[in-house]
Design an enzyme around this catalytic site. Sequence first.
Site, PDB file in Angstrom:
ATOM      1  N   ARG A 141     -19.500   0.385 -11.689  1.00  0.00           N
ATOM      2  CA  ARG A 141     -19.963   1.447 -12.592  1.00  0.00           C
ATOM      3  C   ARG A 141     -19.307   2.782 -12.234  1.00  0.00           C
ATOM      4  O   ARG A 141     -19.947   3.841 -12.279  1.00  0.00           O
ATOM      5  CB  ARG A 141     -21.481   1.586 -12.573  1.00  0.00           C
ATOM      6  CG  ARG A 141     -22.239   0.318 -12.884  1.00  0.00           C
ATOM      7  CD  ARG A 141     -21.935  -0.220 -14.288  1.00  0.00           C
ATOM      8  NE  ARG A 141     -22.652  -1.470 -14.496  1.00  0.00           N
ATOM      9  CZ  ARG A 141     -22.156  -2.691 -14.236  1.00  0.00           C
ATOM     10  NH1 ARG A 141     -20.908  -2.797 -13.784  1.00  0.00           N
ATOM     11  NH2 ARG A 141     -22.861  -3.767 -14.451  1.00  0.00           N
TER      12      ARG A 141
ATOM     13  N   SER B 125     -29.804  -0.467 -18.425  1.00  0.00           N
ATOM     14  CA  SER B 125     -30.129  -0.557 -16.990  1.00  0.00           C
ATOM     15  C   SER B 125     -30.143   0.837 -16.386  1.00  0.00           C
ATOM     16  O   SER B 125     -29.125   1.530 -16.378  1.00  0.00           O
ATOM     17  CB  SER B 125     -29.092  -1.431 -16.276  1.00  0.00           C
ATOM     18  OG  SER B 125     -29.125  -2.750 -16.780  1.00  0.00           O
TER      19      SER B 125
ATOM     20  N   GLU C 277     -28.112   4.612 -12.514  1.00  0.00           N
ATOM     21  CA  GLU C 277     -26.862   4.325 -13.210  1.00  0.00           C
ATOM     22  C   GLU C 277     -26.692   5.279 -14.374  1.00  0.00           C
ATOM     23  O   GLU C 277     -25.583   5.647 -14.742  1.00  0.00           O
ATOM     24  CB  GLU C 277     -26.864   2.874 -13.712  1.00  0.00           C
ATOM     25  CG  GLU C 277     -25.616   2.462 -14.445  1.00  0.00           C
ATOM     26  CD  GLU C 277     -25.632   0.994 -14.842  1.00  0.00           C
ATOM     27  OE1 GLU C 277     -25.139   0.678 -15.932  1.00  0.00           O
ATOM     28  OE2 GLU C 277     -26.148   0.171 -14.065  1.00  0.00           O
TER      29      GLU C 277
END
Length: 339
Positions: free
Chosen positions: A164, A236, A335
Amino acid sequence: MIKSHHNFDLSAHNTFAMKVKCGCFMEYDSASDIPFIMSSIRKGIDFMHIGAGSNILFTSDYPGIVLHSAIKEINEVERTGNEVLIEAGSGVVMDHLIALTCDRGLWGLENLSGIPGEVGASAVQNVGAYGVEAADVIECVKAFDTVTSEFVTIPVADCSYGYRDSIFKHSNCKGRYIVHAVIFRLSSAPRPVTSYPALRDRFATPPSSPLEVRRAVTEIRDTKLPDPAVVPSAGSFFKNPVISREQFDRLASSPECADITHYDTDGGVKIPAAWLIDRCGWKGYSDGSKVAVWHLQPLVIVNPCREATPSDVINLEDRIIASVKERFGITLVPEVEHI
């Protein structure tokens, strides 16, 4: 063409449906518009670029300029043997691109089916799911360099991709590059990735087409994740933590952690944030009408009635982080980017 709107409501431009505004919203449909836009932004005025707003949390109104790409072109730029290069504009909905490439029998993107967002943001975020990351199939990223005022093509090897993460998110480059297109290297020959447990269980024999994988991924996602168009969320919310082997061994030696899944990775052992959050009792949590934790996937914070404020989300985020830290000694990292 460039469209500008002042004191603009961003509710429809972030999948959390936060009721926030920006000073100005500018949308363009050609890469050639970008130099003019940048030259028109006065010195000292803050600006940021967003995709579909699927991985961000606006923590308040944004007084500056928000830029958005409406570049929608998709073209095949090269075919050599089984390898096919597809260029997609940064404003293309990622799942639309995946549907198109799967329909054409091209392998590579199918495991990313169903992830909300647009092509440009997928390259910045290095989105990933079911054993595949965007970096695995990106050939290069085409962008405008706001420092040198030049268009550049950045090979995947120079994008510093990680979990990520990418060069576009690093502090020394954040905001420097405006992505206007991404070139993906796909394959007309079978290239299935079904090592992820949920997919491995679906395929006793290798799938014969990327559409098969796409359908399986979509079905799995639908059983766990809310559609942000129906139940607002940013997907998420937390990254899966990577801890040292020593820390993992201590964790796994506890009877309550005997069933924890894990994956060896660079720098240590990756464990599911969802498992940690679930064990702390957050799965299905709701404060009533505002913010909640999705009842099928504790990694997802939702705004079920579209009434949550940024502070409601942040308060729940902080409580989840604190409870996981207290119980397991692990600090979760969001995230979702906070703006």
